[in-house]
Design an enzyme around this catalytic site. Structure first.
Site, short mmCIF file in Angstrom:
data_model
loop_
_atom_site.label_atom_id
_atom_site.label_comp_id
_atom_site.label_asym_id
_atom_site.label_seq_id
_atom_site.Cartn_x
_atom_site.Cartn_y
_atom_site.Cartn_z
N CYS A 123 0.80 -1.36 -0.18
CA CYS A 123 -0.17 0.20 0.40
C CYS A 123 1.19 1.40 -0.03
O CYS A 123 0.45 2.66 -0.94
CB CYS A 123 -0.95 -0.16 1.48
SG CYS A 123 -1.91 -1.23 1.09
N CYS A 233 -5.32 2.13 4.38
CA CYS A 233 -4.04 1.51 3.90
C CYS A 233 -2.72 2.84 4.15
O CYS A 233 -1.59 2.60 3.68
CB CYS A 233 -4.85 1.58 2.62
SG CYS A 233 -5.26 2.97 2.12
#
Length: 246
Positions: A123, A233
């Site tokens: 991420c 994330c």
């Protein structure tokens, strides 16, 4: 207004937009920070509503998206339809090719399933670092966050200070319900991601997103193999108690 912005500025702005419409609030922000207001879109229901507001009122707000390289085909289709619908441009930011290559060579293309650390690293490469490039030089970041999407967002205020990115965030749809968002979309016949009609609520990268089942939490479709407390994330960090009062 001074171009120096911090948590105190965010608190002051929160008071200024209180009881104002979204359109009035955006007008205030672009007047206070000309050329320094940007909006990130992932082409979700919420983001399509905000895009419509910006485009319909011709607000001088730049639009950008993060192309992680692993988005759904339906997301790319919605992206194209949005460009055609509004006759506008949306700047795309991509992962650093070398960083991504190194990650995949070392860990494999689907290493994010193996551990929270590897998922977070993916991420970071695909979203967090490109985001910082996209936000550089801006003072205000408009987002499509809604309180319904996550328990961690229930206490947010529409304007908050993002210390991680050193920017003021504005969440115009924070207190909208899902039905209000859908109603706006359908009343104005705005293009939207067809995955929403298939049970997808929060749509991200294809390998990390699934439709939710009846009764499941909004975030159940994201990183479903991880503990609920880890389901972010890294794009959004919140300090709701230190920014503005509701």
């Amino acid at each position: 207004m001074s171009q120096v912005h911090n948590s105190s500025t965010a608190a002051a702005l929160q008071q200024q937009i209180r009881d104002r419409s979204i359109e009035e609030a955006i007008q205030l922000l672009v007047a206070a920070y000309p050329g320094a207001v940007t909006f990130s879109t992932s082409f979700s229901y919420e983001d399509q509503v905000i895009t419509d507001i910006i485009q319909t009122h011709e607000f001088p707000v730049s639009l950008f998206t993060l192309d992680t390289g692993r988005l759904f085909p339906e997301t790319y289709s919605t992206w194209s339809r949005t460009l055609e619908f509004y006759k506008t441009s949306i700047k795309a930011y991509y992962p650093d090719a070398q960083a991504l290559s190194d990650y995949i060579e070392t860990n494999g293309p689907n290493a994010f399933y193996d551990s929270p650390e590897l998922r977070s690293a993916c991420c970071t490469i695909r979203k967090v670092i490109p985001l910082k490039k996209a936000l550089a030089g801006n003072a205000i970041w408009i987002t499509g966050l809604r309180a319904e999407h996550s328990p961690a967002r229930h206490d947010l205020t529409p304007i908050e200070w993002d210390a991680a990115n050193q920017i003021i965030k504005y969440h115009p749809l924070l207190h909208w319900t899902t039905e209000e968002v859908k109603q706006y979309i359908h009343q104005k016949a705005i293009p939207y991601n067809p995955l929403h009609d298939k049970g997808f609520v929060s749509i991200g990268c294809a390998p990390c997103t699934r439709a939710i089942k009846p009764g499941e939490d909004f975030r159940a479709g994201r990183w479903w193999w991880e503990d609920n407390s880890k389901k972010e994330c890294g794009l959004h960090s919140h300090e709701p108690k230190k920014t503005a009062e509701a």
